[in-house]
Design an enzyme around this catalytic site. Structure first.
Site, PDB file in Angstrom:
ATOM      1  N   THR A   7       0.823  -1.204   0.000  1.00 52.86           N
ATOM      2  CA  THR A   7       0.000   0.000   0.000  1.00 52.86           C
ATOM      3  C   THR A   7       0.862   1.261   0.000  1.00 52.86           C
ATOM      4  OG1 THR A   7      -1.440   1.273   1.479  1.00 52.86           O
ATOM      5  CG2 THR A   7      -0.102  -0.371   2.510  1.00 52.86           C
ATOM      6  N   GLU A  12       0.289   3.540   1.984  1.00 49.81           N
ATOM      7  CA  GLU A  12       0.246   4.048   3.361  1.00 49.81           C
ATOM      8  C   GLU A  12       1.578   3.861   4.088  1.00 49.81           C
ATOM      9  OE1 GLU A  12      -3.379   3.327   5.523  1.00 49.81           O
ATOM     10  OE2 GLU A  12      -4.480   2.962   3.673  1.00 49.81           O
TER      11      GLU A  12
HETATM   12  P1  NAD Z   1      -9.477  -7.554   2.130  1.00 43.22           P
HETATM   13  O1  NAD Z   1      -9.472  -7.284   3.602  1.00 43.22           O
HETATM   14  O2  NAD Z   1     -10.705  -7.297   1.337  1.00 43.22           O
HETATM   15  O3  NAD Z   1      -9.089  -9.096   1.866  1.00 43.22           O
HETATM   16  C1  NAD Z   1      -8.077  -9.753   2.571  1.00 43.22           C
HETATM   17  C2  NAD Z   1      -8.218 -11.235   2.303  1.00 43.22           C
HETATM   18  O4  NAD Z   1      -7.161 -11.919   2.996  1.00 43.22           O
HETATM   19  C3  NAD Z   1      -9.527 -11.832   2.812  1.00 43.22           C
HETATM   20  O5  NAD Z   1     -10.091 -12.691   1.855  1.00 43.22           O
HETATM   21  C4  NAD Z   1      -9.116 -12.601   4.063  1.00 43.22           C
HETATM   22  O6  NAD Z   1      -9.955 -13.721   4.331  1.00 43.22           O
HETATM   23  C5  NAD Z   1      -7.700 -13.027   3.688  1.00 43.22           C
HETATM   24  N1  NAD Z   1      -6.863 -13.289   4.872  1.00 43.22           N
HETATM   25  C6  NAD Z   1      -6.709 -12.488   5.960  1.00 43.22           C
HETATM   26  N2  NAD Z   1      -5.883 -13.071   6.839  1.00 43.22           N
HETATM   27  C7  NAD Z   1      -5.477 -14.236   6.269  1.00 43.22           C
HETATM   28  C8  NAD Z   1      -4.598 -15.276   6.683  1.00 43.22           C
HETATM   29  N3  NAD Z   1      -3.958 -15.221   7.871  1.00 43.22           N
HETATM   30  N4  NAD Z   1      -4.410 -16.331   5.856  1.00 43.22           N
HETATM   31  C9  NAD Z   1      -5.043 -16.405   4.655  1.00 43.22           C
HETATM   32  N5  NAD Z   1      -5.904 -15.461   4.232  1.00 43.22           N
HETATM   33  C10 NAD Z   1      -6.103 -14.373   5.024  1.00 43.22           C
HETATM   34  O7  NAD Z   1      -8.227  -6.740   1.563  1.00 43.22           O
HETATM   35  P2  NAD Z   1      -8.051  -5.992   0.160  1.00 43.22           P
HETATM   36  O8  NAD Z   1      -8.590  -4.626   0.280  1.00 43.22           O
HETATM   37  O9  NAD Z   1      -8.497  -6.871  -0.910  1.00 43.22           O
HETATM   38  O10 NAD Z   1      -6.472  -5.863   0.124  1.00 43.22           O
HETATM   39  C11 NAD Z   1      -5.669  -6.916  -0.422  1.00 43.22           C
HETATM   40  C12 NAD Z   1      -4.213  -6.520  -0.318  1.00 43.22           C
HETATM   41  O11 NAD Z   1      -3.973  -5.325  -1.032  1.00 43.22           O
HETATM   42  C13 NAD Z   1      -3.756  -6.272   1.128  1.00 43.22           C
HETATM   43  O12 NAD Z   1      -2.466  -6.806   1.277  1.00 43.22           O
HETATM   44  C14 NAD Z   1      -3.726  -4.761   1.237  1.00 43.22           C
HETATM   45  O13 NAD Z   1      -2.753  -4.343   2.160  1.00 43.22           O
HETATM   46  C15 NAD Z   1      -3.368  -4.358  -0.175  1.00 43.22           C
HETATM   47  N6  NAD Z   1      -3.861  -3.040  -0.607  1.00 43.22           N
HETATM   48  C16 NAD Z   1      -5.178  -2.710  -0.448  1.00 43.22           C
HETATM   49  C17 NAD Z   1      -5.638  -1.471  -0.906  1.00 43.22           C
HETATM   50  C18 NAD Z   1      -7.088  -1.079  -0.800  1.00 43.22           C
HETATM   51  O14 NAD Z   1      -7.427   0.077  -1.094  1.00 43.22           O
HETATM   52  N7  NAD Z   1      -7.994  -1.968  -0.427  1.00 43.22           N
HETATM   53  C19 NAD Z   1      -4.736  -0.556  -1.470  1.00 43.22           C
HETATM   54  C20 NAD Z   1      -3.384  -0.943  -1.615  1.00 43.22           C
HETATM   55  C21 NAD Z   1      -2.972  -2.179  -1.184  1.00 43.22           C
END
Ligand code: NAD
Length: 343
Positions: free
Chosen positions: A135, A137
């Site tokens: 991210t 962030e």
């Molecule tokens: P999300 O919270 O929607 O999904 C996370 C997924 O990971 C879920 O399906 C959850 O069940 C799974 N998960 C959590 N803990 C786990 C574990 N211990 N073992 C296996 N699975 C596990 O998140 P998102 O918004 O889809 O983000 C995905 C990635 O992208 C993250 O790494 C986040 O840091 C990064 N990211 C997100 C954004 C955003 O705006 N949403 C922006 C930049 C980067």
């Protein structure tokens, strides 16, 4: 890419499910590894569930034995690592889970990937990729001007961003120390279909549709750089296929909006799609600010554009209209995931 699958972690979440749907649709075999926390839902990948190229593994990335089994059993060509605890507010209330999944989980995957990678034939070893999805962030907060680039110094401010920053360092260290072909992407705020209704855009849509107060932190002046989720997925595929191991790619939509502008735009789309007698913006309610709320994020994505030819296809207006329409047509998905998340 080879016929070997891509191992996608967190593929039942918001961005991960979009990655899974995209890869399977273009014919790439996928193993989706997800522990199905409150944020993970198999309904988000229902469209590929019966596809022979798709496999689901209900595994926690912190479980070293299970993660080793996955590499041995599926012999993946690549890993795209998205599994994470991802909500800043939850990280303030309970940081432990963020250290567990985002730091220890990433370390566990890196070690299993490294052990597997060293057993590969030279050509497969060279072709293997570990893409770590992070991210913007991690870079902290900006003032009114400037943008983050790949060389901006890390300055995470929340337990969430600190855990992601830590993971990023481990991923880079595994490249520099062991030669594992890792790549890191740092992306701005995503929006689009299948986002759990705790993040700004789906919260606003669902509250507005329910006729409930729409909460806006502080004065609503904090600025984020918004990217439509499918544009992010295309960026990840570009990095997976053309990125240079050891490199970092900053990804963003060049689309800065204050939170209040975002909320007002959603209300305007809803006024057209679902007129409610009075403008939805009348539901806007300012609430106490998030502790340590970062002021502004913005990304300079010129490296991924010049090196890999990636640029966003959606404008904020077109992406937002698609997103609102999706939530209007999928109220049952929202109700089901919210009910499970509260259970
Ligand atoms: P999300 O919270 O929607 O999904 C996370 C997924 O990971 C879920 O399906 C959850 O069940 C799974 N998960 C959590 N803990 C786990 C574990 N211990 N073992 C296996 N699975 C596990 O998140 P998102 O918004 O889809 O983000 C995905 C990635 O992208 C993250 O790494 C986040 O840091 C990064 N990211 C997100 C954004 C955003 O705006 N949403 C922006 C930049 C980067």
């Amino acid at each position: 890419m080879s016929d070997r699958p891509v191992l996608v972690t967190g593929g039942a979440g918001f961005i991960g499910s979009a990655v899974v749907r995209h890869l399977v649709a273009r014919g790439t075999p996928v193993v989706n590894v997800d522990s199905l926390t409150y944020a993970g839902h198999r309904a988000s990948v229902a469209s590929v569930e019966d596809d022979p190229r798709y496999t689901f593994e209900h595994v926690d990335v912190r479980d070293a034995e299970e993660v080793r089994r996955l590499f041995g059993q599926y012999r993946p060509a690549a890993v795209v690592h998205l599994a994470a605890e991802s909500h800043v507010d939850r990280s303030i209330d309970g940081p432990g889970a963020f250290v567990g999944t985002n730091v220890i989980g990433t370390y566990t995957l890196l070690e299993a990937a490294r052990a597997y990678w060293t057993t590969l034939e030279a050509a497969d070893r060279q072709a293997f990729r570990f893409v770590h999805v992070s991210t913007d962030e991690v870079y902290g907060a900006l003032g009114d001007s400037g943008r983050f680039t790949e060389t901006t110094a890390y300055d995470p401010r929340s337990p969430y961003s600190a855990s992601k920053a830590s993971a990023d360092h481990f991923v880079r260290a595994w490249h520099h120390t062991y030669g594992l072909p890792t790549l890191v992407t740092n992306c701005s705020n995503n929006y689009g279909p299948y986002q759990y209704p705790e993040k700004l855009i789906p919260v606003v849509i669902t509250k507005a549709l329910a006729g409930e107060p729409i909460p806006v932190y502080g004065t609503g002046d904090n600025v984020r750089d918004w990217l439509y989720v499918e544009d992010h997925v295309r960026a990840l595929c570009a990095v997976l296929e053309g990125g240079r191991p050891g490199e970092t790619y900053a990804v963003g939509g060049s689309c800065e909006r204050s939170n209040l502008e975002v909320v007002r735009s959603i209300c305007a789309v809803l006024d057209e799609r679902r007129p409610a007698g009075a403008p939805h913006s009348q539901l806007i309610t300012f609430v106490g600010d998030r502790p340590g709320h970062d002021w502004r994020y913005a990304i300079d994505a010129s490296k991924i554009t010049s090196e890999l030819g990636w640029r966003p296809r959606e404008s904020f207006e077109s992406g937002l209209a698609k997103t609102v329409d999706w939530y209007l047509q999928n109220e049952s998905w929202c109700a089901a995931v919210t009910k499970r998340g509260e259970a």
